[in-house]
Write an enzyme that holds these catalytic residues in place. Structure first.
Site, PDB file in Angstrom:
ATOM      1  CD1 TRP A  38      -1.218  -7.517  -0.224  1.00 51.59           C
ATOM      2  CD2 TRP A  38      -3.378  -6.512  -0.472  1.00 51.59           C
ATOM      3  NE1 TRP A  38      -1.718  -6.197   1.022  1.00 51.59           N
ATOM      4  CE2 TRP A  38      -2.781  -6.494   0.725  1.00 51.59           C
ATOM      5  CE3 TRP A  38      -4.882  -7.474  -1.321  1.00 51.59           C
ATOM      6  CZ2 TRP A  38      -3.887  -6.212   1.488  1.00 51.59           C
ATOM      7  CZ3 TRP A  38      -5.868  -7.169  -0.069  1.00 51.59           C
ATOM      8  CH2 TRP A  38      -4.753  -6.263   1.265  1.00 51.59           C
ATOM      9  CG  ASP A  49      -0.974  -4.478  -5.879  1.00 49.05           C
ATOM     10  OD1 ASP A  49      -0.673  -3.262  -5.766  1.00 49.05           O
ATOM     11  OD2 ASP A  49      -1.127  -5.164  -5.322  1.00 49.05           O
ATOM     12  CE  LYS A  79      -2.047   0.020   2.356  1.00 50.93           C
ATOM     13  NZ  LYS A  79      -2.211  -1.411   0.900  1.00 50.93           N
TER      14      LYS A  79
HETATM   15  C1  PLP Z   1      -3.002  -2.109   0.705  1.00 50.02           C
HETATM   16  C2  PLP Z   1      -3.403  -2.981  -0.816  1.00 50.02           C
HETATM   17  C3  PLP Z   1      -3.609  -3.913  -1.485  1.00 50.02           C
HETATM   18  C4  PLP Z   1      -5.590  -3.473  -1.066  1.00 50.02           C
HETATM   19  O1  PLP Z   1      -5.726  -2.248  -1.279  1.00 50.02           O
HETATM   20  P1  PLP Z   1      -6.977  -1.876  -1.302  1.00 50.02           P
HETATM   21  O2  PLP Z   1      -7.029   0.062  -1.573  1.00 50.02           O
HETATM   22  O3  PLP Z   1      -7.906  -1.177   0.501  1.00 50.02           O
HETATM   23  O4  PLP Z   1      -8.040  -2.542  -1.678  1.00 50.02           O
HETATM   24  C5  PLP Z   1      -4.111  -4.650  -2.728  1.00 50.02           C
HETATM   25  N1  PLP Z   1      -2.027  -4.028  -2.669  1.00 50.02           N
HETATM   26  C6  PLP Z   1      -1.242  -3.949  -1.876  1.00 50.02           C
HETATM   27  C7  PLP Z   1       0.404  -4.677  -2.066  1.00 50.02           C
HETATM   28  C8  PLP Z   1      -1.756  -3.831  -0.634  1.00 50.02           C
HETATM   29  O5  PLP Z   1      -0.543  -3.466   0.485  1.00 50.02           O
END
Ligand code: PLP
Length: 361
Positions: free
Chosen positions: A103, A172, A196
């Protein structure tokens, strides 16, 4: 009776059962309106109350002061990989990133695509991303420093955040927001896809500080500017209203049923410790992340005999345990034990692992 499994999916992931039950109960008639929440205007009083409450709950849970705005944006965390550099990179000041896995790498790629001067100031790539470089160099000339607080795929997590001095920290937090308490003050911006740890797919939480809003270039398209969302309380266009509604219920569950972030953190620590302690006590299983960097959300592990992987997953499915296959880029196994995954689920997983080892070890 519906048969519910123990759900270890990485995302979309388990939601609290009482939230799902409330959604079911209110599905046809939302708060006496005679309509579903899926059928009402995003500008109605009823929906405004939902989004306002969600914002207030985020503020209370994280202890945000008035300098922060709470926004709901579509496009997933992946769109934030682009919006962050578009909105927050300052002319002639490079953007700094720590690369701790897939990511982070995607975030770096988008900043480069936009032509920003990207500096990768620290990485754990040479060690297959099995640890967090917790003390990256801080460059005072950087527009910002971007980190990924929890690496969903590799199963690593920042245990303490770097002190960035005057450089705004950006994170993030898709896979560990609301799992623990942290000091928001060094952060200029935090983003998290909901699916998540806070709700359904379709909405991304963005928490942005006032000084970051002042950086937003006027010439950007409306839908790609943070100011559009802040000036219109996330209601510039139709938001993903159902997702926001479920997020509000999950936040309410954390606040009112669980009792806040300190309590959920304790519960998460207990679950993670149970699983890691079991894995560490065995030769048969091996945790992949370095002990000081292990995630309390995504527990990644291998079997000493990879030939048994298929059988492990098949037996798990039979025992009502789902979502344990590791990410395709890493292999092995991953148990995602987000807020809504119960201690009972983790105990059942450990019992299964013990049983599987007896049979095959
Ligand atoms: C799942 C995830 C993403 C991607 O998320 P989307 O909503 O599918 O764009 C980005 N960063 C992390 C840390 C993730 O776990």
């Amino acid at each position: 009776m519906t048969q519910r499994v123990f759900n270890f999916n990485a995302g979309p992931a388990a939601l609290p059962l009482i939230v799902l039950e409330q959604v079911k109960m209110e599905m046809l008639d939302f708060h006496g309106s005679g309509m579903s929440v899926l059928e009402i205007s995003h500008r109605s009083k009823d929906f405004e109350a939902v989004i306002d409450s969600a914002v207030q709950r985020v503020r209370r849970l994280l202890g945000l002061d008035d300098s922060y705005q709470v926004l709901f944006i579509q496009g997933g965390a992946s769109l934030q990989f682009s919006m962050v550099p578009m909105n927050l990179a300052v002319d002639r000041r490079p953007v700094d990133y720590v690369n701790t896995g897939t990511w982070s790498a995607k975030a770096i790629k988008e900043a480069r695509t936009l032509g920003k001067e990207v500096r990768v100031v620290a990485t754990s790539e040479e060690a297959q991303f099995t640890f967090i470089p917790e003390k990256p160099p801080i460059n005072p000339d950087a527009s910002y420093l971007h980190i990924t607080s929890n690496n969903t795929i590799r199963g690593t997590q920042w245990k303490s955040f770097p002190d960035p001095g005057t450089v705004p920290l950006i994170s993030d937090m898709s896979s560990d927001i609301f799992s623990r308490r942290f000091d928001p003050r060094p952060f200029g911006l935090i983003y998290a896809g909901a699916q998540k740890n806070m709700g359904p797919a379709g909405v991304t939480l963005v928490i942005i500080r006032q000084d970051m809003l002042e950086r937003v270039p006027k010439e950007l398209p409306s839908m790609l500017k943070y100011t559009t969302y802040s000036e219109n309380k996330s209601l510039y266009n139709t938001p993903p209203s159902f997702s926001i509604y479920v997020c509000e219920l999950v936040l309410k569950w954390i606040e009112e049923t669980i009792g806040g972030l300190d309590r959920i953190e304790q519960m998460n620590e207990e679950k993670a410790k149970l699983l890691y302690d079991f894995i560490d006590s065995r030769q048969f299983y091996k945790a992949t992340a370095r002990p000081d960097s292990r995630s309390s959300m995504n527990v990644t592990f291998l079997l000493s005999d990879p030939g048994l992987e298929k059988e492990f997953l098949a037996g798990a499915a039979e025992a009502g345990l789902t979502g344990l296959k590791g990410h395709r880029s890493v292999g092995g196994f991953r148990a995602s034990i987000y807020n809504a995954v119960t201690l009972e689920a983790v105990k059942t997983l450990v019992d299964y692992m013990r049983h599987f080892e007896k049979k095959h070890g």
